[in-house]
Design a protein around this motif. Structure first.
Motif, PDB file in Angstrom:
ATOM      1  N   GLY A  29       0.783  -1.223   0.000  1.00  0.00           N
ATOM      2  CA  GLY A  29       0.000   0.000   0.000  1.00  0.00           C
ATOM      3  C   GLY A  29       0.817   1.276   0.000  1.00  0.00           C
ATOM      4  N   VAL A  30       2.130   1.177   0.189  1.00  0.00           N
ATOM      5  CA  VAL A  30       2.989   2.370   0.144  1.00  0.00           C
ATOM      6  C   VAL A  30       3.594   2.460  -1.246  1.00  0.00           C
ATOM      7  N   SER A  31       3.328   3.576  -1.925  1.00  0.00           N
ATOM      8  CA  SER A  31       3.867   3.735  -3.274  1.00  0.00           C
ATOM      9  C   SER A  31       5.175   4.509  -3.274  1.00  0.00           C
ATOM     10  N   GLU A  32       5.346   5.424  -2.297  1.00  0.00           N
ATOM     11  CA  GLU A  32       6.578   6.211  -2.247  1.00  0.00           C
ATOM     12  C   GLU A  32       6.761   6.784  -0.851  1.00  0.00           C
ATOM     13  N   ALA A  33       8.011   6.861  -0.430  1.00  0.00           N
ATOM     14  CA  ALA A  33       8.345   7.500   0.843  1.00  0.00           C
ATOM     15  C   ALA A  33       9.608   8.326   0.647  1.00  0.00           C
ATOM     16  N   VAL A  42       9.140  12.580   7.531  1.00  0.00           N
ATOM     17  CA  VAL A  42       9.003  11.532   6.521  1.00  0.00           C
ATOM     18  C   VAL A  42       7.662  11.760   5.835  1.00  0.00           C
ATOM     19  N   ARG A  43       7.667  11.764   4.516  1.00  0.00           N
ATOM     20  CA  ARG A  43       6.431  11.883   3.742  1.00  0.00           C
ATOM     21  C   ARG A  43       6.171  10.551   3.059  1.00  0.00           C
ATOM     22  N   VAL A  44       4.937  10.100   3.194  1.00  0.00           N
ATOM     23  CA  VAL A  44       4.575   8.784   2.680  1.00  0.00           C
ATOM     24  C   VAL A  44       3.335   8.908   1.814  1.00  0.00           C
ATOM     25  N   GLU A  45       3.404   8.394   0.588  1.00  0.00           N
ATOM     26  CA  GLU A  45       2.228   8.289  -0.257  1.00  0.00           C
ATOM     27  C   GLU A  45       1.749   6.851  -0.151  1.00  0.00           C
ATOM     28  N   HIS A  46       0.505   6.689   0.294  1.00  0.00           N
ATOM     29  CA  HIS A  46       0.031   5.342   0.609  1.00  0.00           C
ATOM     30  C   HIS A  46      -1.474   5.209   0.447  1.00  0.00           C
ATOM     31  N   ASP A  47      -1.924   3.968   0.365  1.00  0.00           N
ATOM     32  CA  ASP A  47      -3.335   3.634   0.365  1.00  0.00           C
ATOM     33  C   ASP A  47      -3.704   3.373   1.822  1.00  0.00           C
ATOM     34  N   PRO A  48      -4.509   4.233   2.444  1.00  0.00           N
ATOM     35  CA  PRO A  48      -4.804   4.073   3.864  1.00  0.00           C
ATOM     36  C   PRO A  48      -5.553   2.783   4.199  1.00  0.00           C
ATOM     37  N   ALA A  49      -6.179   2.156   3.220  1.00  0.00           N
ATOM     38  CA  ALA A  49      -6.862   0.886   3.466  1.00  0.00           C
ATOM     39  C   ALA A  49      -5.856  -0.249   3.644  1.00  0.00           C
ATOM     40  N   LEU A  50      -4.665  -0.100   3.065  1.00  0.00           N
ATOM     41  CA  LEU A  50      -3.640  -1.139   3.157  1.00  0.00           C
ATOM     42  C   LEU A  50      -2.529  -0.780   4.142  1.00  0.00           C
ATOM     43  N   ALA A  51      -2.210   0.493   4.241  1.00  0.00           N
ATOM     44  CA  ALA A  51      -1.128   0.950   5.126  1.00  0.00           C
ATOM     45  C   ALA A  51      -1.650   2.122   5.944  1.00  0.00           C
ATOM     46  N   ASP A  52      -2.193   1.810   7.124  1.00  0.00           N
ATOM     47  CA  ASP A  52      -2.724   2.864   7.987  1.00  0.00           C
ATOM     48  C   ASP A  52      -1.621   3.436   8.878  1.00  0.00           C
TER      49      ASP A  52
END
Length: 69
Positions: A29-33, A42-52
């Motif tokens: 669920g994390v596409s980029e950090a 730290v900045r994280v681009e993520h799908d909150p349904a998979l990586a909360d």
């Protein structure tokens, strides 16, 4: 996708940044950090349904760093 900025303590160099990025990008669920030890962010681009938030925090702590308020 959602972008989250986290305050992380304990990073002191580029190697620390890479360790945190690798730990986060290893999560489903994390596409980029990106990490910046100078600003302790730290900045994280993520799908909150998979990586909360709990999963992100667990990965950071598992890498040996701490989240700060």
């Amino acid at each position: 996708m959602e972008q989250t900025t986290l305050a992380v303590t304990g990073m002191s160099c580029n190697g620390c940044e890479q360790t945190v990025v690798d730990a986060l990008e290893g999560l489903d669920g994390v596409s980029e950090a990106t990490a910046d030890h100078e600003s302790n962010e730290v900045r994280v681009e993520h799908d909150p349904a998979l990586a909360d938030a709990a999963a992100l925090g667990g990965a950071i702590e598992g890498a040996g760093y701490s989240m700060s308020a």
